[in-house]
Design a protein around this motif. Structure first.
Motif, PDB file in Angstrom:
ATOM      1  N   GLY A  11      44.370  38.253 -11.628  1.00  0.00           N
ATOM      2  CA  GLY A  11      45.774  37.902 -11.370  1.00  0.00           C
ATOM      3  C   GLY A  11      46.209  36.882 -12.395  1.00  0.00           C
ATOM      4  N   LEU A  12      47.088  37.333 -13.300  1.00  0.00           N
ATOM      5  CA  LEU A  12      47.465  36.463 -14.423  1.00  0.00           C
ATOM      6  C   LEU A  12      48.963  36.250 -14.471  1.00  0.00           C
ATOM      7  CD1 LEU A  12      45.002  37.968 -17.080  1.00  0.00           C
ATOM      8  CD2 LEU A  12      44.730  35.840 -15.774  1.00  0.00           C
ATOM      9  N   GLY A  13      49.539  35.924 -13.310  1.00  0.00           N
ATOM     10  CA  GLY A  13      50.907  35.424 -13.291  1.00  0.00           C
ATOM     11  C   GLY A  13      50.872  34.000 -13.838  1.00  0.00           C
ATOM     12  N   PRO A  14      51.969  33.264 -13.717  1.00  0.00           N
ATOM     13  CA  PRO A  14      51.994  31.888 -14.242  1.00  0.00           C
ATOM     14  C   PRO A  14      50.838  31.040 -13.698  1.00  0.00           C
ATOM     15  CG  PRO A  14      54.176  32.575 -13.568  1.00  0.00           C
ATOM     16  CD  PRO A  14      53.257  33.680 -13.162  1.00  0.00           C
ATOM     17  N   MET A  15      50.525  31.211 -12.393  1.00  0.00           N
ATOM     18  CA  MET A  15      49.466  30.386 -11.809  1.00  0.00           C
ATOM     19  C   MET A  15      48.084  30.822 -12.293  1.00  0.00           C
ATOM     20  SD  MET A  15      48.458  27.904 -10.172  1.00  0.00           S
ATOM     21  CE  MET A  15      49.976  27.244  -9.524  1.00  0.00           C
ATOM     22  N   GLY A  16      47.822  32.116 -12.323  1.00  0.00           N
ATOM     23  CA  GLY A  16      46.526  32.597 -12.800  1.00  0.00           C
ATOM     24  C   GLY A  16      46.289  32.186 -14.246  1.00  0.00           C
ATOM     25  N   ARG A  17      47.327  32.254 -15.057  1.00  0.00           N
ATOM     26  CA  ARG A  17      47.174  31.861 -16.468  1.00  0.00           C
ATOM     27  C   ARG A  17      46.882  30.366 -16.575  1.00  0.00           C
ATOM     28  NH1 ARG A  17      51.599  35.444 -17.065  1.00  0.00           N
ATOM     29  NH2 ARG A  17      53.095  33.821 -17.622  1.00  0.00           N
ATOM     30  N   TRP A  33      41.011  39.827 -15.452  1.00  0.00           N
ATOM     31  CA  TRP A  33      41.569  41.172 -15.250  1.00  0.00           C
ATOM     32  C   TRP A  33      42.962  41.007 -14.654  1.00  0.00           C
ATOM     33  CZ3 TRP A  33      43.875  44.088 -11.498  1.00  0.00           C
ATOM     34  CH2 TRP A  33      44.068  45.443 -11.811  1.00  0.00           C
ATOM     35  N   ASN A  34      43.880  41.842 -15.098  1.00  0.00           N
ATOM     36  CA  ASN A  34      45.236  41.834 -14.544  1.00  0.00           C
ATOM     37  C   ASN A  34      45.790  43.247 -14.551  1.00  0.00           C
ATOM     38  OD1 ASN A  34      47.471  40.062 -13.620  1.00  0.00           O
ATOM     39  ND2 ASN A  34      48.561  41.074 -15.284  1.00  0.00           N
ATOM     40  N   ARG A  35      46.581  43.558 -13.515  1.00  0.00           N
ATOM     41  CA  ARG A  35      47.170  44.903 -13.423  1.00  0.00           C
ATOM     42  C   ARG A  35      47.943  45.237 -14.701  1.00  0.00           C
ATOM     43  NH1 ARG A  35      51.600  45.730  -8.807  1.00  0.00           N
ATOM     44  NH2 ARG A  35      52.513  44.060 -10.031  1.00  0.00           N
ATOM     45  N   THR A  36      48.781  44.308 -15.143  1.00  0.00           N
ATOM     46  CA  THR A  36      49.502  44.490 -16.400  1.00  0.00           C
ATOM     47  C   THR A  36      48.621  43.929 -17.513  1.00  0.00           C
ATOM     48  OG1 THR A  36      51.563  44.209 -15.179  1.00  0.00           O
ATOM     49  CG2 THR A  36      51.685  44.031 -17.589  1.00  0.00           C
ATOM     50  N   ALA A  37      48.006  44.825 -18.258  1.00  0.00           N
ATOM     51  CA  ALA A  37      46.914  44.416 -19.156  1.00  0.00           C
ATOM     52  C   ALA A  37      47.356  43.450 -20.255  1.00  0.00           C
ATOM     53  CB  ALA A  37      46.276  45.656 -19.763  1.00  0.00           C
ATOM     54  N   PRO A  72      48.309  41.741   0.383  1.00  0.00           N
ATOM     55  CA  PRO A  72      48.295  43.172   0.074  1.00  0.00           C
ATOM     56  C   PRO A  72      47.831  43.452  -1.356  1.00  0.00           C
ATOM     57  CG  PRO A  72      50.233  42.651   1.367  1.00  0.00           C
ATOM     58  CD  PRO A  72      49.556  41.336   1.073  1.00  0.00           C
ATOM     59  N   ALA A  73      48.201  42.568  -2.282  1.00  0.00           N
ATOM     60  CA  ALA A  73      47.765  42.762  -3.676  1.00  0.00           C
ATOM     61  C   ALA A  73      46.241  42.674  -3.788  1.00  0.00           C
ATOM     62  CB  ALA A  73      48.435  41.724  -4.582  1.00  0.00           C
ATOM     63  N   MET A  74      45.616  41.838  -2.943  1.00  0.00           N
ATOM     64  CA  MET A  74      44.148  41.732  -2.974  1.00  0.00           C
ATOM     65  C   MET A  74      43.498  43.076  -2.647  1.00  0.00           C
ATOM     66  SD  MET A  74      41.469  39.506  -0.683  1.00  0.00           S
ATOM     67  CE  MET A  74      41.422  40.623   0.709  1.00  0.00           C
ATOM     68  N   ASN A  92      40.097  33.321  -2.846  1.00  0.00           N
ATOM     69  CA  ASN A  92      41.471  33.822  -2.925  1.00  0.00           C
ATOM     70  C   ASN A  92      42.446  32.657  -2.792  1.00  0.00           C
ATOM     71  OD1 ASN A  92      43.844  35.187  -2.912  1.00  0.00           O
ATOM     72  ND2 ASN A  92      43.151  36.795  -1.495  1.00  0.00           N
ATOM     73  N   LEU A  93      43.131  32.349  -3.898  1.00  0.00           N
ATOM     74  CA  LEU A  93      44.080  31.222  -3.907  1.00  0.00           C
ATOM     75  C   LEU A  93      45.516  31.728  -3.845  1.00  0.00           C
ATOM     76  CD1 LEU A  93      42.259  28.998  -6.557  1.00  0.00           C
ATOM     77  CD2 LEU A  93      42.089  28.928  -4.063  1.00  0.00           C
ATOM     78  N   SER A  94      45.681  32.969  -3.359  1.00  0.00           N
ATOM     79  CA  SER A  94      47.024  33.543  -3.225  1.00  0.00           C
ATOM     80  C   SER A  94      47.664  33.079  -1.925  1.00  0.00           C
ATOM     81  CB  SER A  94      46.945  35.067  -3.203  1.00  0.00           C
ATOM     82  OG  SER A  94      46.080  35.552  -4.204  1.00  0.00           O
TER      83      SER A  94
HETATM   84  N1  LIG Z   1      53.673  29.798  -9.891  1.00  0.00           N
HETATM   85  C1  LIG Z   1      53.676  28.690  -9.182  1.00  0.00           C
HETATM   86  O1  LIG Z   1      54.357  27.714  -9.508  1.00  0.00           O
HETATM   87  C2  LIG Z   1      52.803  28.578  -7.931  1.00  0.00           C
HETATM   88  C3  LIG Z   1      52.526  27.324  -7.412  1.00  0.00           C
HETATM   89  C4  LIG Z   1      51.689  27.226  -6.309  1.00  0.00           C
HETATM   90  C5  LIG Z   1      51.167  28.382  -5.734  1.00  0.00           C
HETATM   91  N2  LIG Z   1      51.496  29.592  -6.255  1.00  0.00           N
HETATM   92  C6  LIG Z   1      50.930  30.795  -5.612  1.00  0.00           C
HETATM   93  O2  LIG Z   1      49.930  31.336  -6.476  1.00  0.00           O
HETATM   94  C7  LIG Z   1      49.940  32.768  -6.407  1.00  0.00           C
HETATM   95  C8  LIG Z   1      50.168  33.322  -7.798  1.00  0.00           C
HETATM   96  O3  LIG Z   1      51.359  32.784  -8.299  1.00  0.00           O
HETATM   97  P1  LIG Z   1      52.119  33.386  -9.550  1.00  0.00           P
HETATM   98  O4  LIG Z   1      53.348  32.578  -9.771  1.00  0.00           O
HETATM   99  O5  LIG Z   1      51.186  33.538 -10.680  1.00  0.00           O
HETATM  100  O6  LIG Z   1      52.505  34.806  -8.886  1.00  0.00           O
HETATM  101  P2  LIG Z   1      53.139  36.136  -9.456  1.00  0.00           P
HETATM  102  O7  LIG Z   1      54.007  35.862 -10.631  1.00  0.00           O
HETATM  103  O8  LIG Z   1      53.686  36.794  -8.263  1.00  0.00           O
HETATM  104  O9  LIG Z   1      51.891  36.960 -10.068  1.00  0.00           O
HETATM  105  C9  LIG Z   1      50.678  37.044  -9.444  1.00  0.00           C
HETATM  106  C10 LIG Z   1      49.830  38.205  -9.939  1.00  0.00           C
HETATM  107  O10 LIG Z   1      49.782  39.151  -8.865  1.00  0.00           O
HETATM  108  C11 LIG Z   1      49.681  40.427  -9.455  1.00  0.00           C
HETATM  109  N3  LIG Z   1      50.057  41.420  -8.455  1.00  0.00           N
HETATM  110  C12 LIG Z   1      51.084  41.382  -7.580  1.00  0.00           C
HETATM  111  N4  LIG Z   1      51.091  42.472  -6.798  1.00  0.00           N
HETATM  112  C13 LIG Z   1      50.031  43.233  -7.195  1.00  0.00           C
HETATM  113  C14 LIG Z   1      49.497  44.469  -6.767  1.00  0.00           C
HETATM  114  N5  LIG Z   1      50.049  45.148  -5.743  1.00  0.00           N
HETATM  115  N6  LIG Z   1      48.420  44.938  -7.416  1.00  0.00           N
HETATM  116  C15 LIG Z   1      47.847  44.248  -8.428  1.00  0.00           C
HETATM  117  N7  LIG Z   1      48.302  43.067  -8.884  1.00  0.00           N
HETATM  118  C16 LIG Z   1      49.382  42.557  -8.270  1.00  0.00           C
HETATM  119  C17 LIG Z   1      50.579  40.359 -10.656  1.00  0.00           C
HETATM  120  O11 LIG Z   1      50.213  41.396 -11.540  1.00  0.00           O
HETATM  121  P3  LIG Z   1      51.228  41.894 -12.702  1.00  0.00           P
HETATM  122  O12 LIG Z   1      51.122  40.870 -13.799  1.00  0.00           O
HETATM  123  O13 LIG Z   1      50.718  43.214 -13.074  1.00  0.00           O
HETATM  124  O14 LIG Z   1      52.600  41.949 -12.082  1.00  0.00           O
HETATM  125  C18 LIG Z   1      50.248  38.970 -11.181  1.00  0.00           C
HETATM  126  O15 LIG Z   1      49.114  39.005 -12.009  1.00  0.00           O
HETATM  127  C19 LIG Z   1      51.054  33.156  -5.428  1.00  0.00           C
HETATM  128  O16 LIG Z   1      50.513  33.411  -4.183  1.00  0.00           O
HETATM  129  C20 LIG Z   1      51.948  31.915  -5.401  1.00  0.00           C
HETATM  130  O17 LIG Z   1      52.626  31.774  -4.177  1.00  0.00           O
HETATM  131  C21 LIG Z   1      52.275  29.723  -7.352  1.00  0.00           C
END
Ligand SMILES: NC(=O)c1ccc[n+]([C@@H]2O[C@H](COP(=O)([O-])OP(=O)(O)OC[C@H]3O[C@@H](n4cnc5c(N)ncnc54)[C@H](OP(=O)(O)O)[C@@H]3O)[C@@H](O)[C@H]2O)c1
Length: 290
Positions: A11-17, A33-37, A72-74, A92-94
């Protein structure tokens, strides 16, 4: 000499990165690993190894940290290689509900894995902020065995065995955070729309952060005794909320949040009159006042 530590981040959204960067900065070997490579390519450029499949990512290390949108993503991700969970520690930190965390933990355990759940309390995705910390829950021995590896992510608050507990604390803090952030933006909009000195307001309003902490502590002590206030104080708050609404609406600022707050005081007044004794807002929010 201790062996170099290694971890998988899925999971490489902003938080994973941000997590990958924190691990790499701490000299931890990271497989991603990330869905969007393409997001994995960015992390590979920083020094992480890119796994081609979920199976490869899980095989690479004993511990896999998940940073996904929700639970669900997990299942979508780990369900691609459930046979590779045997012996793997999934952290799991989601974000999701406590019950989803408990069910997710049971699912991973059913597949032979180990499990910790957690919630990240950070300033946006800034894990390096001095006030950032993470809630964890799950088996204590597993937390102890994983704590050193996870330390680069930030200060750790271990809460207990119940896999849902980290989400109880996390979602409770977010309940406050949502109201706080909308309230703050309403405050900024009032000043902005009024033409007053925006920067001066921000300086003045942020110069007394301890007053919120003190209110939090005082109201927590009162909550243990059923909550704050009597009919007169609910009426005072109701009238005060009206002044915020009037001020906002005269400037074209949305006052829905304050109207919601005001409605709680109306309900407290009504419940107090019906019961013949004070029924504080806390009892209404807690769901134990009819
Ligand atoms: N960002 C923040 O400021 C922050 C702060 C504290 C806590 N958090 C928590 O940390 C977690 C991650 O945050 P984030 O901002 O990085 O979240 P995000 O932008 O929603 O992205 C999270 C990741 O989830 C993947 N994903 C979502 N649905 C999926 C599915 N059905 N199958 C496979 N992969 C899937 C995305 O893949 P793709 O790249 O392919 O879309 C992405 O890599 C969340 O639970 C959020 O609430 C975030």
């Amino acid at each position: 000499m201790t062996a170099k530590q290694s971890v998988t981040v899925i999971g490489l959204g902003p938080m994973g990165r941000a997590m990958v960067r924190a691990f790499l900065d701490a000299d931890v070997d990271v497989t991603v690993w990330n869905r969007t490579a393409a997001k994995a390519d960015d992390m590979a450029a920083l020094g992480a190894r890119k796994a081609r499949t979920v199976a490869e990512a899980l095989d690479a290390n004993e511990t896999a940290v998940l940073s996904l949108t929700d639970y669900p993503a997990m299942y979508d991700v780990l369900g691609q290689a459930p046979d590779r969970l045997e012996g793997t520690t999934v952290v799991n930190l989601s974000s999701d509900s406590p019950e989803h965390a408990r069910q997710g933990a049971a699912w991973v355990l059913d597949h032979g894995g180990h499990y910790l759940s957690g919630g990240v309390m950070s300033q946006g995705d800034d894990l390096t902020h001095p006030d950032a910390y993470l809630y964890y829950s799950g088996p204590k021995e597993l937390f102890d065995a994983t704590a050193e590896l996870l330390r680069p992510l930030g200060r750790q608050e271990y809460l207990g065995d119940d896999q849902g507990l980290s989400q109880v604390f996390y979602q409770a803090e977010l309940a406050l955070f949502h109201a706080f952030l909308i309230g703050w933006q309403q405050a900024l909009a009032i000043v902005d729309r009024s033409g007053a000195d925006f920067d001066r307001f921000v300086t003045a309003a942020t110069d007394h952060p301890n007053s919120y902490r003190d209110f939090m502590r005082a109201f927590a002590a009162l909550a243990e005794r059923g909550g704050w206030g009597d009919r007169a104080s609910f009426a005072m708050m109701h009238a005060g909320a009206q002044h915020v609404i009037d001020t906002s609406e005269a400037l074209g600022v949305d006052a829905e949040l304050t109207k919601t707050a005001q409605d709680y005081y109306r309900r407290a007044i009504d419940a107090t009159e019906k019961a013949g004794h004070p029924v504080p807002v806390y009892r209404i929010v807690r769901g134990d006042a009819a």
